[in-house]
Design a protein around this motif. Sequence first.
Motif, PDB file in Angstrom:
ATOM      1  N   SER A 110       0.832  -1.199   0.000  1.00  0.00           N
ATOM      2  CA  SER A 110       0.000   0.000   0.000  1.00  0.00           C
ATOM      3  C   SER A 110       0.866   1.247   0.000  1.00  0.00           C
ATOM      4  CB  SER A 110      -0.924   0.002   1.221  1.00  0.00           C
ATOM      5  OG  SER A 110      -0.160   0.004   2.416  1.00  0.00           O
ATOM      6  N   CYS A 111       0.273   2.337  -0.473  1.00  0.00           N
ATOM      7  CA  CYS A 111       0.922   3.642  -0.427  1.00  0.00           C
ATOM      8  C   CYS A 111       0.206   4.493   0.612  1.00  0.00           C
ATOM      9  CB  CYS A 111       0.854   4.335  -1.785  1.00  0.00           C
ATOM     10  SG  CYS A 111       1.842   3.575  -3.081  1.00  0.00           S
ATOM     11  N   ASP A 112       0.972   5.100   1.481  1.00  0.00           N
ATOM     12  CA  ASP A 112       0.418   5.984   2.487  1.00  0.00           C
ATOM     13  C   ASP A 112       0.671   7.422   2.059  1.00  0.00           C
ATOM     14  OD1 ASP A 112       0.383   7.660   5.002  1.00  0.00           O
ATOM     15  OD2 ASP A 112      -0.205   5.727   5.843  1.00  0.00           O
ATOM     16  N   ALA A 113      -0.315   8.275   2.274  1.00  0.00           N
ATOM     17  CA  ALA A 113      -0.165   9.674   1.874  1.00  0.00           C
ATOM     18  C   ALA A 113       1.065  10.304   2.509  1.00  0.00           C
ATOM     19  CB  ALA A 113      -1.424  10.458   2.251  1.00  0.00           C
ATOM     20  N   ALA A 114       1.388   9.871   3.722  1.00  0.00           N
ATOM     21  CA  ALA A 114       2.545  10.449   4.410  1.00  0.00           C
ATOM     22  C   ALA A 114       3.849  10.134   3.701  1.00  0.00           C
ATOM     23  CB  ALA A 114       2.592   9.941   5.853  1.00  0.00           C
ATOM     24  N   ASP A 115       3.861   9.077   2.896  1.00  0.00           N
ATOM     25  CA  ASP A 115       5.083   8.723   2.172  1.00  0.00           C
ATOM     26  C   ASP A 115       5.501   9.811   1.196  1.00  0.00           C
ATOM     27  OD1 ASP A 115       5.321   6.248   3.407  1.00  0.00           O
ATOM     28  OD2 ASP A 115       4.089   5.233   1.907  1.00  0.00           O
ATOM     29  N   PRO A 119       8.717  18.854   3.510  1.00  0.00           N
ATOM     30  CA  PRO A 119       8.661  20.319   3.515  1.00  0.00           C
ATOM     31  C   PRO A 119       9.154  20.948   2.215  1.00  0.00           C
ATOM     32  CG  PRO A 119      10.434  19.523   4.922  1.00  0.00           C
ATOM     33  CD  PRO A 119       9.613  18.331   4.548  1.00  0.00           C
ATOM     34  N   HIS A 120      10.011  20.253   1.497  1.00  0.00           N
ATOM     35  CA  HIS A 120      10.535  20.788   0.241  1.00  0.00           C
ATOM     36  C   HIS A 120      10.170  19.897  -0.946  1.00  0.00           C
ATOM     37  CE1 HIS A 120      12.837  23.574   2.691  1.00  0.00           C
ATOM     38  NE2 HIS A 120      13.283  22.551   3.398  1.00  0.00           N
ATOM     39  N   GLY A 121       9.215  19.011  -0.730  1.00  0.00           N
ATOM     40  CA  GLY A 121       8.834  18.086  -1.777  1.00  0.00           C
ATOM     41  C   GLY A 121       9.587  16.773  -1.658  1.00  0.00           C
ATOM     42  N   VAL A 122       9.372  15.898  -2.638  1.00  0.00           N
ATOM     43  CA  VAL A 122       9.981  14.568  -2.599  1.00  0.00           C
ATOM     44  C   VAL A 122      10.544  14.209  -3.965  1.00  0.00           C
ATOM     45  CG1 VAL A 122       8.470  13.741  -0.750  1.00  0.00           C
ATOM     46  CG2 VAL A 122       7.805  13.412  -3.154  1.00  0.00           C
ATOM     47  N   VAL A 123      11.418  13.194  -3.946  1.00  0.00           N
ATOM     48  CA  VAL A 123      11.951  12.594  -5.161  1.00  0.00           C
ATOM     49  C   VAL A 123      11.440  11.159  -5.216  1.00  0.00           C
ATOM     50  CG1 VAL A 123      14.048  11.837  -6.365  1.00  0.00           C
ATOM     51  CG2 VAL A 123      14.005  14.047  -5.177  1.00  0.00           C
ATOM     52  N   VAL A 124      10.954  10.740  -6.381  1.00  0.00           N
ATOM     53  CA  VAL A 124      10.456   9.383  -6.583  1.00  0.00           C
ATOM     54  C   VAL A 124      11.279   8.736  -7.689  1.00  0.00           C
ATOM     55  CG1 VAL A 124       8.471   7.952  -7.206  1.00  0.00           C
ATOM     56  CG2 VAL A 124       8.122  10.073  -5.912  1.00  0.00           C
ATOM     57  N   LYS A 125      11.733   7.506  -7.437  1.00  0.00           N
ATOM     58  CA  LYS A 125      12.505   6.796  -8.451  1.00  0.00           C
ATOM     59  C   LYS A 125      12.435   5.296  -8.187  1.00  0.00           C
ATOM     60  CE  LYS A 125      16.759   7.982  -5.934  1.00  0.00           C
ATOM     61  NZ  LYS A 125      18.081   8.648  -6.071  1.00  0.00           N
ATOM     62  N   PRO A 126      12.788   4.498  -9.187  1.00  0.00           N
ATOM     63  CA  PRO A 126      12.808   3.043  -8.982  1.00  0.00           C
ATOM     64  C   PRO A 126      14.038   2.623  -8.199  1.00  0.00           C
ATOM     65  CG  PRO A 126      13.420   3.572 -11.237  1.00  0.00           C
ATOM     66  CD  PRO A 126      13.058   4.867 -10.579  1.00  0.00           C
ATOM     67  N   ALA A 127      13.921   1.517  -7.479  1.00  0.00           N
ATOM     68  CA  ALA A 127      15.046   1.029  -6.685  1.00  0.00           C
ATOM     69  C   ALA A 127      16.136   0.430  -7.555  1.00  0.00           C
ATOM     70  CB  ALA A 127      14.566  -0.006  -5.670  1.00  0.00           C
ATOM     71  N   VAL A 128      15.786   0.008  -8.751  1.00  0.00           N
ATOM     72  CA  VAL A 128      16.775  -0.483  -9.713  1.00  0.00           C
ATOM     73  C   VAL A 128      16.774   0.479 -10.892  1.00  0.00           C
ATOM     74  CG1 VAL A 128      17.461  -2.353 -11.258  1.00  0.00           C
ATOM     75  CG2 VAL A 128      16.467  -2.884  -9.023  1.00  0.00           C
ATOM     76  N   ASP A 145       0.629  13.798  -7.665  1.00  0.00           N
ATOM     77  CA  ASP A 145       1.514  13.511  -8.803  1.00  0.00           C
ATOM     78  C   ASP A 145       2.627  12.557  -8.387  1.00  0.00           C
ATOM     79  OD1 ASP A 145       0.009  15.181 -10.398  1.00  0.00           O
ATOM     80  OD2 ASP A 145       1.309  16.922 -10.076  1.00  0.00           O
ATOM     81  N   ALA A 146       3.187  12.780  -7.203  1.00  0.00           N
ATOM     82  CA  ALA A 146       4.254  11.902  -6.719  1.00  0.00           C
ATOM     83  C   ALA A 146       3.719  10.495  -6.495  1.00  0.00           C
ATOM     84  CB  ALA A 146       4.840  12.466  -5.422  1.00  0.00           C
ATOM     85  N   GLU A 147       2.523  10.399  -5.929  1.00  0.00           N
ATOM     86  CA  GLU A 147       1.930   9.080  -5.690  1.00  0.00           C
ATOM     87  C   GLU A 147       1.629   8.379  -7.009  1.00  0.00           C
ATOM     88  OE1 GLU A 147      -1.822   7.019  -3.294  1.00  0.00           O
ATOM     89  OE2 GLU A 147      -1.393   9.163  -3.066  1.00  0.00           O
ATOM     90  N   HIS A 148       1.167   9.132  -8.004  1.00  0.00           N
ATOM     91  CA  HIS A 148       0.898   8.538  -9.316  1.00  0.00           C
ATOM     92  C   HIS A 148       2.179   7.969  -9.920  1.00  0.00           C
ATOM     93  CE1 HIS A 148      -0.872   8.002 -13.290  1.00  0.00           C
ATOM     94  NE2 HIS A 148       0.184   8.616 -13.797  1.00  0.00           N
ATOM     95  N   HIS A 149       3.292   8.675  -9.777  1.00  0.00           N
ATOM     96  CA  HIS A 149       4.586   8.205 -10.275  1.00  0.00           C
ATOM     97  C   HIS A 149       4.954   6.892  -9.591  1.00  0.00           C
ATOM     98  CE1 HIS A 149       9.107   9.327 -11.054  1.00  0.00           C
ATOM     99  NE2 HIS A 149       8.863   8.061 -11.288  1.00  0.00           N
ATOM    100  N   GLY A 157       5.651  -3.741 -11.514  1.00  0.00           N
ATOM    101  CA  GLY A 157       6.341  -4.752 -10.728  1.00  0.00           C
ATOM    102  C   GLY A 157       7.676  -4.293 -10.185  1.00  0.00           C
ATOM    103  N   ARG A 158       7.894  -2.989 -10.106  1.00  0.00           N
ATOM    104  CA  ARG A 158       9.164  -2.428  -9.659  1.00  0.00           C
ATOM    105  C   ARG A 158       9.011  -1.833  -8.262  1.00  0.00           C
ATOM    106  NH1 ARG A 158      10.350   1.548 -14.598  1.00  0.00           N
ATOM    107  NH2 ARG A 158      12.528   1.529 -13.904  1.00  0.00           N
ATOM    108  N   THR A 159      10.054  -1.938  -7.478  1.00  0.00           N
ATOM    109  CA  THR A 159      10.081  -1.289  -6.171  1.00  0.00           C
ATOM    110  C   THR A 159      10.312   0.208  -6.372  1.00  0.00           C
ATOM    111  OG1 THR A 159      10.931  -3.262  -5.076  1.00  0.00           O
ATOM    112  CG2 THR A 159      11.271  -1.162  -3.950  1.00  0.00           C
ATOM    113  N   ALA A 160       9.516   1.022  -5.700  1.00  0.00           N
ATOM    114  CA  ALA A 160       9.667   2.475  -5.777  1.00  0.00           C
ATOM    115  C   ALA A 160      10.306   2.986  -4.500  1.00  0.00           C
ATOM    116  CB  ALA A 160       8.315   3.144  -5.991  1.00  0.00           C
ATOM    117  N   MET A 161      11.072   4.053  -4.625  1.00  0.00           N
ATOM    118  CA  MET A 161      11.669   4.676  -3.453  1.00  0.00           C
ATOM    119  C   MET A 161      11.309   6.159  -3.434  1.00  0.00           C
ATOM    120  SD  MET A 161      15.636   4.248  -4.738  1.00  0.00           S
ATOM    121  CE  MET A 161      16.397   5.261  -3.473  1.00  0.00           C
ATOM    122  N   VAL A 162      11.076   6.663  -2.231  1.00  0.00           N
ATOM    123  CA  VAL A 162      10.686   8.050  -2.042  1.00  0.00           C
ATOM    124  C   VAL A 162      11.651   8.686  -1.054  1.00  0.00           C
ATOM    125  CG1 VAL A 162       8.805   9.622  -1.443  1.00  0.00           C
ATOM    126  CG2 VAL A 162       8.283   7.356  -2.395  1.00  0.00           C
TER     127      VAL A 162
END
Length: 283
Positions: A110-115, A119-128, A145-149, A157-162
């Motif tokens: 699951s994705c939690d909104a808190a993820d 305060p300055h935004g987030v970076v989203v990318k795949p773990a590989v 938008d970040a959650e959609h990414h 099927g990829r692990t995401a990192m925030v």
Amino acid sequence: MTSAGGAGQDADLPLILTALQAAGLSAQAVAWDADEPEWDGYDLAVIRSTWDYVDRLAEFLAWADATAEVTRLRNPAPLVRWNSDKRYLLELAGRGVHVVPTRFLEPGGSCDAADFEGPHGVVVKPAVSSGARDTARYEPGRRADAEHHARMLLDQGRTAMVQPYLPLVEEGERALVFFGGTFSHAIRKRPLLTEAGLIDNFRVPHPGAVPYEPSEAELRTARAALDAVPDPGDLLFARVDLALNEDREPVVMELELIEPNLFLCINPQGLEHFARAVTTALT
């Protein structure tokens, strides 16, 4: 060791070959997936611009294991496997290394909104990934938008990192290069994710790279990261990418042990250090 695409883009590769030959070694560039190369005919196989491995990870890891059975592979196959997934950041943090705080989201979870709040935004990318592929930053207030990414990656099927966006990265990212566990040289480059909300897989990976003299704190952090690597004794090369957090303390963004750009073109002394490390690895 290179790849069909990497050979033409690796500016360091011809310099490396010349330096090794000048050191009295016989060296050649070979694509890792070349048709039936006889790897047991080489005393040492050094991974360099194998930049297509992310798209063929299972095949690449199998190649690394098989090659390590017949010759010395550097960096070693177990470290290649360990470093291929950025969940190694959790291990570094668990061993007391200061890293960018990172949350990993797994497919089926699951994705939690808190993820996606920072305060300055987030970076989203795949773990590989490599070269900041499928990576973007999102400003505060763009949580959806970040959650959609992230969900796009999870659906593949990829692990995401925030990670929280570190505003001081605008002063430049640092990359510290080590050969044989010894510091060689460093560069500083302009920030990569300059436009919020944009996934750009064709961006220049190291904009404005220039030689840089790291601080003692940066050197300590980089060395702590290398000390935390499982069985680091056979590391031929390593690059530790750092940024400053809000307290102006260096934190590890990534630890590159597979095929990092070593910036030898702008650090001639680094080329000498690399050739010396290869010579030592052959003894």
